[in-house]
Design a protein around this motif. Structure first.
Motif, PDB file in Angstrom:
ATOM      1  N   LYS A  18       0.779  -1.286  -0.106  1.00 32.90           N
ATOM      2  CA  LYS A  18       0.102   0.112  -0.080  1.00 32.90           C
ATOM      3  C   LYS A  18       0.891   1.280  -0.104  1.00 32.90           C
ATOM      4  O   LYS A  18       0.444   2.435  -0.150  1.00 32.90           O
ATOM      5  N   VAL A  19       2.067   1.341   0.011  1.00 35.08           N
ATOM      6  CA  VAL A  19       2.888   2.193   0.153  1.00 35.08           C
ATOM      7  C   VAL A  19       3.921   2.214  -0.791  1.00 35.08           C
ATOM      8  O   VAL A  19       4.784   1.018  -1.074  1.00 35.08           O
ATOM      9  N   ARG A  20       3.989   3.097  -2.019  1.00 32.35           N
ATOM     10  CA  ARG A  20       4.746   2.797  -3.216  1.00 32.35           C
ATOM     11  C   ARG A  20       6.252   2.521  -3.015  1.00 32.35           C
ATOM     12  O   ARG A  20       6.838   1.627  -3.450  1.00 32.35           O
ATOM     13  N   LEU A  21       7.015   3.125  -2.064  1.00 30.69           N
ATOM     14  CA  LEU A  21       8.298   2.843  -1.817  1.00 30.69           C
ATOM     15  C   LEU A  21       8.577   1.698  -1.169  1.00 30.69           C
ATOM     16  O   LEU A  21       9.381   0.979  -1.526  1.00 30.69           O
ATOM     17  N   PHE A  22       7.684   1.140  -0.112  1.00 30.08           N
ATOM     18  CA  PHE A  22       7.995  -0.222   0.145  1.00 30.08           C
ATOM     19  C   PHE A  22       7.636  -1.152  -0.811  1.00 30.08           C
ATOM     20  O   PHE A  22       8.223  -2.373  -0.651  1.00 30.08           O
ATOM     21  N   TRP A  23       6.623  -0.907  -1.710  1.00 32.29           N
ATOM     22  CA  TRP A  23       6.362  -1.910  -2.855  1.00 32.29           C
ATOM     23  C   TRP A  23       7.577  -1.966  -3.762  1.00 32.29           C
ATOM     24  O   TRP A  23       7.619  -3.091  -4.116  1.00 32.29           O
ATOM     25  N   CYS A  24       8.200  -0.902  -3.748  1.00 33.02           N
ATOM     26  CA  CYS A  24       9.382  -1.079  -4.599  1.00 33.02           C
ATOM     27  C   CYS A  24      10.540  -2.334  -3.897  1.00 33.02           C
ATOM     28  O   CYS A  24      11.389  -2.752  -4.578  1.00 33.02           O
ATOM     29  N   LEU A  25      10.450  -2.249  -2.498  1.00 30.73           N
ATOM     30  CA  LEU A  25      11.270  -3.504  -1.664  1.00 30.73           C
ATOM     31  C   LEU A  25      10.668  -4.711  -2.094  1.00 30.73           C
ATOM     32  O   LEU A  25      11.129  -5.625  -2.034  1.00 30.73           O
ATOM     33  N   HIS A  26       9.143  -4.759  -1.921  1.00 28.16           N
ATOM     34  CA  HIS A  26       8.706  -5.943  -2.007  1.00 28.16           C
ATOM     35  C   HIS A  26       8.266  -6.420  -3.286  1.00 28.16           C
ATOM     36  O   HIS A  26       8.005  -7.689  -3.565  1.00 28.16           O
TER      37      HIS A  26
END
Length: 281
Positions: free
Chosen positions: A85-93
């Protein structure tokens, strides 16, 4: 051993999935060298810093083990939910979701900074809520082992619903749903073993046997490219931030869900899933 068995059976069934295994092996080697050492350091630091702040401490009894596991599952849900749900964290996931086939090697497909970020959230919540380090490490071991198993592919286990267990725990069938990009399945089943929190927060979804999971992410990628699988989402985010008008929009691309757009043409997983369910009446 299970990964090797699954790989051999893939050749027997003429579904070798070699592209997925190759990229995931490269990711595994890189993460073992860099990501794991950072994560271990973060866990040790957080235990020393936060344990004195906990209002109480668990003990080695069975009921505290149950308590600790429920708290761990809640912490895992929080980390996993934010990863979608958070774009920055999605980049990691997103590296973990990029493979277009499901098999046990997908367990090792992670961006090297995801483990430190995940363990920071999970360890902080557990330690602050009184889970002692010894119990936390036991739960980590059990949950990590089961978390690897739920990535088992159709080459090894075709129907992974496991009968009545499908109603009590999160099975590989549930996790196949989580990894699918079908509109019905997007952003569901964030838990790892106990699916209690998915039911509480209404993100639970069973596999519809009429809808075979289509694995991967919605962005068109070259899933056989280490660079695209590992850095593709970071590059895409950087481009969106660079071309976005104004500071507010640039920051919004970082913290809003994947698919959010400053021009209002949102293609977030929530919007896509809602539109699909609405189309079914």
């Amino acid at each position: 051993m299970l990964i090797l068995l699954e790989f051999v059976l893939g050749w027997v069934y003429k579904k070798p999935q070699t592209k997925v295994y190759k990229v995931n092996f490269l990711i595994y080697v890189f993460n073992r060298i860099v990501g794991r050492f950072i994560a271990i350091g973060m866990v040790g630091f957080l235990i020393g810093w936060l344990q004195p702040l906990a209002p109480f401490q668990t003990s080695g009894t069975w009921y505290w083990f149950v308590y600790g596991y429920i708290i761990w599952e809640f912490a895992h849900f929080i980390y996993h939910y934010l990863g979608h749900k958070v774009r920055l964290f999605w980049c990691l996931h997103a590296t973990h979701h990029s493979p277009e086939d499901m098999n046990l090697s997908v367990t090792h497909a992670h961006f090297f900074l995801e483990a430190p970020y995940a363990d920071t959230i999970r360890t902080s919540i557990c330690i602050l809520l009184g889970v002692r380090p010894e119990l936390l490490f036991l739960i980590m071991f059990i949950d990590g082992t089961y978390g690897a198993f739920i990535h088992v592919g159709e080459n090894l286990i075709k129907d992974a619903r496991f009968g009545w267990l499908n109603h009590l725990i999160l099975t590989p069938s549930h996790h196949r749903v989580h990894h699918a990009r079908n509109p019905l399945y997007m952003d569901t089943n964030f838990c790892n073993l106990l699916n209690i929190w998915d039911r509480v927060f209404k993100t639970y979804q069973e596999e519809d046997m009429e809808q075979k999971p289509e694995y991967g992410i919605t962005r068109k990628i070259n899933s056989g490219s280490f660079v695209d699988v590992y850095f593709g989402e970071i590059i895409a985010l950087a481009k969106d931030v660079w071309y976005a008008p104004g500071i507010a929009n640039k920051l919004a691309y970082i913290v809003m869900p994947p698919g959010w757009s400053h021009d209002g043409h949102h293609k977030t997983a929530k919007r896509i899933r809602q539109d699909y369910i609405k189309s079914l009446g």
